[in-house]
Design an enzyme around this catalytic site. Structure first.
Site, PDB file in Angstrom:
ATOM      1  N   LYS A   1     -18.347 -23.586 -12.181  1.00  0.00           N
ATOM      2  CA  LYS A   1     -19.181 -22.504 -11.644  1.00  0.00           C
ATOM      3  C   LYS A   1     -18.536 -21.146 -11.914  1.00  0.00           C
ATOM      4  O   LYS A   1     -19.193 -20.193 -12.321  1.00  0.00           O
ATOM      5  CB  LYS A   1     -19.388 -22.697 -10.129  1.00  0.00           C
ATOM      6  CG  LYS A   1     -20.329 -23.854  -9.806  1.00  0.00           C
ATOM      7  CD  LYS A   1     -20.359 -24.225  -8.323  1.00  0.00           C
ATOM      8  CE  LYS A   1     -21.241 -25.462  -8.129  1.00  0.00           C
ATOM      9  NZ  LYS A   1     -21.315 -25.949  -6.740  1.00  0.00           N
TER      10      LYS A   1
ATOM     11  N   ASP B   1     -26.810 -20.713  -2.404  1.00  0.00           N
ATOM     12  CA  ASP B   1     -27.125 -22.147  -2.379  1.00  0.00           C
ATOM     13  C   ASP B   1     -28.482 -22.396  -1.699  1.00  0.00           C
ATOM     14  O   ASP B   1     -29.073 -23.462  -1.845  1.00  0.00           O
ATOM     15  CB  ASP B   1     -26.077 -22.905  -1.552  1.00  0.00           C
ATOM     16  CG  ASP B   1     -24.939 -23.481  -2.374  1.00  0.00           C
ATOM     17  OD1 ASP B   1     -25.199 -23.915  -3.509  1.00  0.00           O
ATOM     18  OD2 ASP B   1     -23.811 -23.514  -1.852  1.00  0.00           O
TER      19      ASP B   1
ATOM     20  N   GLN C   1     -18.144 -24.745  -1.238  1.00  0.00           N
ATOM     21  CA  GLN C   1     -18.373 -26.053  -1.863  1.00  0.00           C
ATOM     22  C   GLN C   1     -18.372 -27.164  -0.809  1.00  0.00           C
ATOM     23  O   GLN C   1     -17.476 -27.242   0.021  1.00  0.00           O
ATOM     24  CB  GLN C   1     -17.290 -26.303  -2.932  1.00  0.00           C
ATOM     25  CG  GLN C   1     -17.493 -27.567  -3.738  1.00  0.00           C
ATOM     26  CD  GLN C   1     -18.720 -27.526  -4.661  1.00  0.00           C
ATOM     27  OE1 GLN C   1     -19.186 -26.460  -5.057  1.00  0.00           O
ATOM     28  NE2 GLN C   1     -19.251 -28.684  -4.994  1.00  0.00           N
TER      29      GLN C   1
HETATM   30  N1  GUN Z   1     -21.772 -30.049  -3.331  1.00  0.00           N
HETATM   31  C1  GUN Z   1     -22.595 -30.772  -4.127  1.00  0.00           C
HETATM   32  N2  GUN Z   1     -23.610 -29.997  -4.572  1.00  0.00           N
HETATM   33  C2  GUN Z   1     -23.413 -28.767  -4.058  1.00  0.00           C
HETATM   34  C3  GUN Z   1     -24.117 -27.546  -4.173  1.00  0.00           C
HETATM   35  O1  GUN Z   1     -25.160 -27.423  -4.829  1.00  0.00           O
HETATM   36  N3  GUN Z   1     -23.589 -26.484  -3.507  1.00  0.00           N
HETATM   37  C4  GUN Z   1     -22.460 -26.587  -2.757  1.00  0.00           C
HETATM   38  N4  GUN Z   1     -22.035 -25.500  -2.115  1.00  0.00           N
HETATM   39  N5  GUN Z   1     -21.776 -27.706  -2.629  1.00  0.00           N
HETATM   40  C5  GUN Z   1     -22.267 -28.794  -3.281  1.00  0.00           C
END
Ligand code: GUN
Length: 290
Positions: A54, A121, A98
């Site tokens: 990311k 998100d 995350q």
């Molecule tokens: N863990 C798995 N998928 C995601 C996501 O799309 N965003 C976040 N913040 N954590 C995750």
């Protein structure tokens, strides 16, 4: 004839180039470079890989990556203090904590602490509510990626029967919200489809999945979807990322390729689209609050 491959790597590359151009234009017209803050707690190896990807994508698109790595022993108060400092920081447009968080941390409380305008998100209840009400601020990244993987490959959703396997907050539920609603000026990406969500408690699941024009699997069970569950010619989107004997496999069995009309591969299907939509949301956050 084997299914058409819905190439997420290729589409992600195209959309990321479009976003990088939009970032350039935004900065040229006086905007600050959009900033994405990532917060990683503990040492889950998969989470480390996701966050690294990311951050890299963010920098490649001309945005600023701000990273906080916290120990697995961090207290809830310390984590909430980091979120509060990012909420207050004008250089931060988007905040991504995350998931999953270590045991002992209240994930829901952390999600609620993120300023909704920086919640790229789209997990905060305010953003979940805005989507459900038909005027989303942000679309959650994986469902948004699935939506574009369909539309940008010419797979129309209006009037189609979409069956979604899985009812998670991150994928199944918001995807149903996106694909069932009516497109409007406030929500141009709405799908106008007939949507059925099936899950662990569904009786005679194959009889329902076989009705799907578009079948989307997001359950985290390796190779769960087999050819008998798929209508010939259907589009099948595989959101699963499972590790089996050191190999990445999806929720869809490889043999489905001989029944379906189109299939998204794992890896290289939905995965690269998720990160791309995070960039899109971060740019949108920068534009809304500039
Ligand atoms: N863990 C798995 N998928 C995601 C996501 O799309 N965003 C976040 N913040 N954590 C995750």
């Amino acid at each position: 004839m084997p299914a058409i491959k819905l190439d997420g790597n290729l589409l992600a590359k195209t959309i990321r180039a479009e976003i990088a151009e939009q970032v350039k234009t935004f900065i040229a017209s006086g905007g600050k470079p959009p900033g994405l803050a990532t917060v990683l707690v503990g040492d889950d190896p998969a989470s480390h890989v996701y966050v690294r990807n990311k951050r890299k994508a963010c920098e490649q698109a001309g945005m600023v990556s701000i990273h906080h790595a916290l120990s697995a022993n961090v207290t809830q108060k310390e984590l909430l203090d980091v979120v509060a400092s990012l909420n207050a920081d004008p250089a931060v447009n988007g905040i991504l904590v995350q998931l999953p968080l270590p045991k002992g941390i209240d994930e829901e409380a952390v999600i609620r602490a993120i300023l909704p305008g920086k919640d790229v998100d789209a997990f905060h209840p305010e953003n979940v509510g805005l989507l459900a009400a038909g005027h989303p601020r942000f679309l959650p990244c994986t469902p948004y990626g699935v939506r574009l993987l369909l539309s940008r490959n010419g797979i129309a959703t209006a009037g189609k029967h979409v069956v979604i396997l899985g009812r998670s907050n991150i994928v199944g539920k918001p995807l149903a919200m996106i694909l069932m609603q009516k497109p409007t000026a406030a929500f141009p990406d709405a799908g106008d489809a007939t949507v059925t969500v099936v899950h662990r408690g569904t009786r005679d699941l194959p009889s329902i999945t076989r009705q799907a024009d578009i079948l989307i699997a997001a359950i985290g069970v390796p190779r769960f979807v087999t050819p008998e569950m798929v209508k010939p010619g259907a589009a099948v989107i595989d959101v699963g990322i499972n590790s089996v004997d050191g190999k990445l496999v999806g929720d869809v069995h490889e043999s489905v390729i001989d029944t379906a009309g189109a299939v998204s591969p794992v890896p290289g299907g939905v995965g690269p689209m998720t990160i791309t939509m995070l960039l899109q949301n971060t740019l949108a956050a920068a534009k809304i609050y500039a």
